[in-house]
Design an enzyme around this catalytic site. Structure first.
Site, mmCIF file in Angstrom:
data_model
loop_
_atom_site.group_PDB
_atom_site.id
_atom_site.type_symbol
_atom_site.label_atom_id
_atom_site.label_comp_id
_atom_site.label_asym_id
_atom_site.label_seq_id
_atom_site.Cartn_x
_atom_site.Cartn_y
_atom_site.Cartn_z
ATOM 1 N N ARG A 35 24.396 1.555 -16.177
ATOM 2 C CA ARG A 35 25.256 1.045 -15.096
ATOM 3 C C ARG A 35 26.668 0.741 -15.585
ATOM 4 N NH1 ARG A 35 20.658 -2.791 -12.353
ATOM 5 N NH2 ARG A 35 19.844 -1.205 -10.938
ATOM 6 N N LYS A 206 2.828 1.341 -1.605
ATOM 7 C CA LYS A 206 2.438 0.907 -0.258
ATOM 8 C C LYS A 206 3.112 1.668 0.864
ATOM 9 C CE LYS A 206 1.259 -3.826 -1.351
ATOM 10 N NZ LYS A 206 1.643 -5.210 -1.136
ATOM 11 N N GLY A 362 13.663 3.048 -6.942
ATOM 12 C CA GLY A 362 13.117 2.501 -8.190
ATOM 13 C C GLY A 362 12.254 3.405 -9.041
ATOM 14 N N GLY A 385 16.982 0.073 -3.478
ATOM 15 C CA GLY A 385 16.907 -0.512 -2.140
ATOM 16 C C GLY A 385 18.061 -0.050 -1.265
HETATM 17 P P1 AMP Z 1 6.852 1.669 -5.076
HETATM 18 O O1 AMP Z 1 7.658 0.556 -5.669
HETATM 19 O O2 AMP Z 1 6.302 1.402 -3.739
HETATM 20 O O3 AMP Z 1 7.587 2.993 -5.171
HETATM 21 O O4 AMP Z 1 5.545 1.792 -6.001
HETATM 22 C C1 AMP Z 1 5.597 2.216 -7.324
HETATM 23 C C2 AMP Z 1 4.301 1.819 -7.983
HETATM 24 O O5 AMP Z 1 3.220 2.398 -7.295
HETATM 25 C C3 AMP Z 1 4.193 2.282 -9.418
HETATM 26 O O6 AMP Z 1 4.214 1.158 -10.260
HETATM 27 C C4 AMP Z 1 2.853 2.985 -9.457
HETATM 28 O O7 AMP Z 1 2.075 2.630 -10.579
HETATM 29 C C5 AMP Z 1 2.169 2.514 -8.197
HETATM 30 N N1 AMP Z 1 1.160 3.463 -7.746
HETATM 31 C C6 AMP Z 1 1.292 4.773 -7.555
HETATM 32 N N2 AMP Z 1 0.134 5.334 -7.199
HETATM 33 C C7 AMP Z 1 -0.797 4.347 -7.153
HETATM 34 C C8 AMP Z 1 -2.184 4.297 -6.878
HETATM 35 N N3 AMP Z 1 -2.842 5.403 -6.552
HETATM 36 N N4 AMP Z 1 -2.791 3.117 -6.922
HETATM 37 C C9 AMP Z 1 -2.097 2.006 -7.254
HETATM 38 N N5 AMP Z 1 -0.787 1.982 -7.539
HETATM 39 C C10 AMP Z 1 -0.136 3.140 -7.499
#
Ligand code: AMP
Length: 404
Positions: A35, A206, A362, A385
């Protein structure tokens, strides 16, 4: 677009909002200076014109007292003084420092600043008025310079004092820095000038955090690839057996709605067909590859399977514009990173063939960097974000106030 390139900074004191929110280790050594490096071209442009530079940034999330005390708050862990030496090396010149971003010290340092000199102000968030977006605080900051430059894309979605509120005190002298300009050009290429087919790849943990962005993208894309933890909510919504995989029971309806909306809008949606499951959330767990709708009890899906990788790779290979947000599995664990790595490699291959690829949000940025492929895609966004909010709403507060 009003950028530093179209402004002559000769004799000006430029108040530049940068994003120096870098990770520091226990000895206050910078562990990733991306950054800081990103802000150098903007600083150099101002200096080259014959201007001086006053840098303001936040670092981390300090917790100043919520009282009306005028005493400056200080927390060593979050002090920007730890950045001074490194910035000075990158710029190849001394960097002055003010221990408070407002008040007598900052005023006098800014007043004495000569053309070609650089002053860094202490952490803006040592004052609670920064995140509160307090107008009087923004006004006080504004008196330090006579032109405002916003080069902090990562905080442009916040209506904070230094990112948004301050702009009104520079009605005719407010411009974007290079980081901002590059981010905006890249988003514009994807959202408004996309060559078709346009594929969005959404993964991560999620569904809940991604609903708005998927909604907004469905009006623009041809293909939507879903992966990561959120895929299991879609599978369950369709009646599949997902064992103990990650699921948001209260989002099953929304998952079905997304599927229906995609169909209605003619968007091809690709949900995984196979998955690598494990009997524990651990790299050493027992694992097997199964049909994603038939996950045995006691197993959870932690990555996409080989058939899915192949289907996704074909869709990606035929795309001319690609937006990737979120890993395909738990890529932090070596036994469950294959699907994410395969997606990254497919995006790189498509980019070599002429597709435009934007990686943002992220963890897909962390993934592309883990595989050292950051230079082999078209653009890696610096603002997680901020990028997502931009796609959801079509602009950001920190951007609107400069464009107005
Ligand atoms: P996000 O911040 O929503 O983009 O989520 C990223 C996180 O999702 C990473 O730390 C991954 O380890 C987690 N992730 C990806 N696939 C899975 C899965 N099948 N089960 C649990 N966590 C997951």
């Amino acid at each position: 677009m009003k950028t530093v390139d179209s402004y002559n900074f000769a004799g000006k004191k430029a108040l530049v909002r940068v994003d120096f929110n870098v990770p520091l280790d226990a000895q206050y050594t910078i562990t990733d200076d991306t950054r800081i490096r990103a802000a150098i071209p903007t600083i150099q442009k101002i200096l080259k014109d014959g201007g001086s530079v006053i840098l303001m940034s936040h670092l981390g999330r300090p917790k100043p007292p919520q009282t009306e005390s005028s005493e400056p708050f200080f927390d060593e862990k979050f002090s920007l003084k730890h950045i001074v030496d490194h910035l000075s090396k990158l710029l190849n010149k001394p960097v002055l420092f003010a221990n408070n971003c407002i008040g007598a010290e900052a005023q006098s340092a800014a007043k004495q600043l000569k053309a070609g000199e650089v002053l860094l102000l202490e952490n803006l968030r040592f004052h609670k008025q920064e995140t509160a977006g307090t107008e009087s605080f923004a006004k006080e900051l504004s008196t330090l310079g006579n032109v405002y430059v916003n080069d902090a894309f990562g905080t442009a979605h916040r209506a904070h004092a230094s990112t948004t509120i301050i702009a009104k005190f520079f009605p005719n002298d407010k411009v974007f820095g290079h980081v901002m300009a590059n981010e905006l050009a890249s988003i514009d290429k994807v959202l408004n000038k996309a060559e078709r087919p346009f594929t969005a790849i959404m993964g991560g943990a999620k569904v809940s955090g991604k609903i708005l962005i998927i909604d907004s993208l469905l009006n623009k894309i041809d293909n939507l690839i879903i992966g990561g933890g959120m895929a299991y909510t879609f599978i369950k919504a369709q009646g599949g057996k997902i064992g103990s995989s990650l699921v948001e029971e209260d989002k099953l309806d929304i998952a079905l709605k997304i599927l229906n909306d995609a169909k209605a809008k003619g968007v091809n949606i690709y949900i995984p067909v196979d998955t690598i499951v494990a009997d524990a959330f651990s790299n050493d767990a027992n694992k097997q590859t199964v049909d994603i709708k038939l996950i045995p009890d006691g197993f959870m899906g932690l990555d996409i399977g080989p058939k899915t990788e192949k289907i996704n790779a074909e869709v990606i290979a035929n795309s001319k514009t690609i937006l990737w947000n979120g890993p395909m599995g738990v890529f932090e664990m070596s036994n469950f990173e294959h699907g994410t790595k395969a997606a990254a490699e497919a995006i790189v291959a498509a980019t070599r063939k002429g597709a435009y690829s934007l990686i943002g949000g992220g963890d897909s940025v962390a993934a592309i960097n883990k595989y050292n492929l950051g230079n082999d895609v078209s653009y890696v966004s610096t603002g997680g974000g901020a990028l997502l909010e931009y796609i959801e709403s079509g602009s950001l507060p920190g951007i609107r106030v400069i464009e107005e």
